[in-house]
Each structure stands twice: as C-alpha cells, then as structure tokens.
Motif scaffolding. Structure first.
Motif: not given
Length: 230
Positions: A84, A111, A146, A149, A174, A180, A226
């Motif tokens: 990612c 998401n 996610f 990340y 996030i 997404v 990603w």
C-alpha cells in the motif's frame, strides 16, 4: 557582517532541507520500482501493482508492506502479501481519472459498509481478531483492513499476552469519508507452491484470492493504492 553570515546560514539550511527532501523522494521511487518487480516472485498472478502510479511525485508518502514468505523463494512461513502507498490525492488527478475511466467495471464501497474485509495477519490465528474481518458476504469483493494503514490521523495500541509472549498491534484511525474502489479481484489459490495454510471457512470461496484497487478521501486529500494476495 552579522546579517550576511545569518543569510548564508539560512541558504545552507534550505539547501540542506531540499537535498533531504529530494533524497526521500528518490528513495520512495526506488522502493516503488522495487515493489513492482518483486511482488510477483512466488505466485502466478501478474500485474497486481500495475495500477500503482508510475512515479511518486513528492515525499509526503506513507507506505505499508507485508511481504509473503513462502516457496519457491523461502520456506513456508506466511503465505500472504500486501502492499500500500498513501499519497496526496491532488497530485494524482490524471492517474485517478485513468483508473476510473470505465466505472462500470469498478466496484465502489464505503469502508463502513458490511464488506469482505481481509485482515491478513488473522487468516491463520486469533491473536488480534476483529469481528468484521475475514467473513464472506454475498455480492461483495474483498478489500483490505484499512486500520493497518497509517493515515497520520492517530492510532490505538493493543497488546495481548500468549504463552508468556507479549504481542502489540497498532490500530490506525481511518478517514471518515474513505471510499474504496476494487479494480480487480478473483478467488483462487494463485501460489506457485501452496503451503496449504488453514484459512477461515467463513470466507467460503475467498479463502484464497487476490484483490487490488484504490481508496479515496476528499477530506484528507488522500489516495491509497493497495494490492493483496492470500
């Protein structure tokens, strides 16, 4: 003379900063090139990073990598991989337009919807289980977890002790408006040499597969590139 010296010091300082920034940018692009060529060694599917940008345009970049460790390169250790890059969305308008030009072939998810969310590190165990992860839902395609990340929005640390060993995990915040886009995904075992790892039955046909795409946040000016295979 004092003012002249101060001026010269400031020039040297800014030159040093620019050199440092240029070095970071070169390193980011070197890493991107390396990932493009190296994220294909142990599985049969090619082009998982083909949608990533051709180059990184500034040094404001966050990167996440979980490389697979399996045959033929290594012995069986972890047969899943994920990459990612998190970048400034405003710098990649052309790339984003090219990716989304045929929106009828791209699946868009919020998401926060119920989705097939693949948490790689929990495919084989229950060290840090997440209720929403690694479950099958009809009509959905897999997306990453996610919270792995780092979006630069803060995080929460979780710890667990198993057999006297303490393990830690960061759960990152996030963006609330993260959208997404799944560009390509397919179920199946694409490994050159299968390690026959146990996978959650709750994933059904998605016990193995790959998925790749982008995610966007307007509020944080973020684009996430990603790709994952498991």
């Amino acid at each position: 003379m004092v003012h002249v010296r101060l001026y010269l010091v400031l020039i040297i300082f800014f030159m040093s900063c620019n050199n440092h920034e240029n070095h970071l940018l070169k390193q980011a692009n070197k890493l991107l090139t390396k990932q493009r060529s190296g994220f294909t060694k142990d599985y049969l599917k090619e082009g998982l990073l083909v949608h990533f940008p051709r180059k990184i345009k500034n040094n404001k970049v966050s990167y996440f990598s979980y490389p697979a460790s399996c045959p033929p390169t290594f012995e069986c250790s972890s047969q899943f991989g994920e990459r990612c890059f998190i970048l400034d969305k405003s710098d990649y308008k052309l790339e984003m337009k090219e990716l989304l030009i045929d929106s009828s072939q791209i699946y868009k998810y919020d998401n926060y919807e119920v989705n097939i969310i693949i948490k790689m590190t929990e495919l084989r165990g229950e060290r840090f289980p997440v209720e929403k992860c690694n479950k099958w839902y009809e009509g959905k395609l897999p997306i990453p977890y996610f919270e792995n990340y780092n979006f630069g929005l803060g995080d929460v640390q979780e710890t667990v002790e198993i057999d006297g060993q303490v393990y830690c995990e960061s759960i990152y915040t996030i963006p609330s408006d993260l959208q997404v886009y799944v560009i390509d995904a397919q179920p199946g075992d694409f490994w050159k040499v299968s390690c026959n790892e146990i996978r959650p039955e709750s994933l059904r046909e998605w016990k193995h597969g790959y998925s790749r795409g982008i995610a966007l946040s307007d509020s944080e000016n973020i684009i996430v590139y990603w790709a994952m295979i498991w």
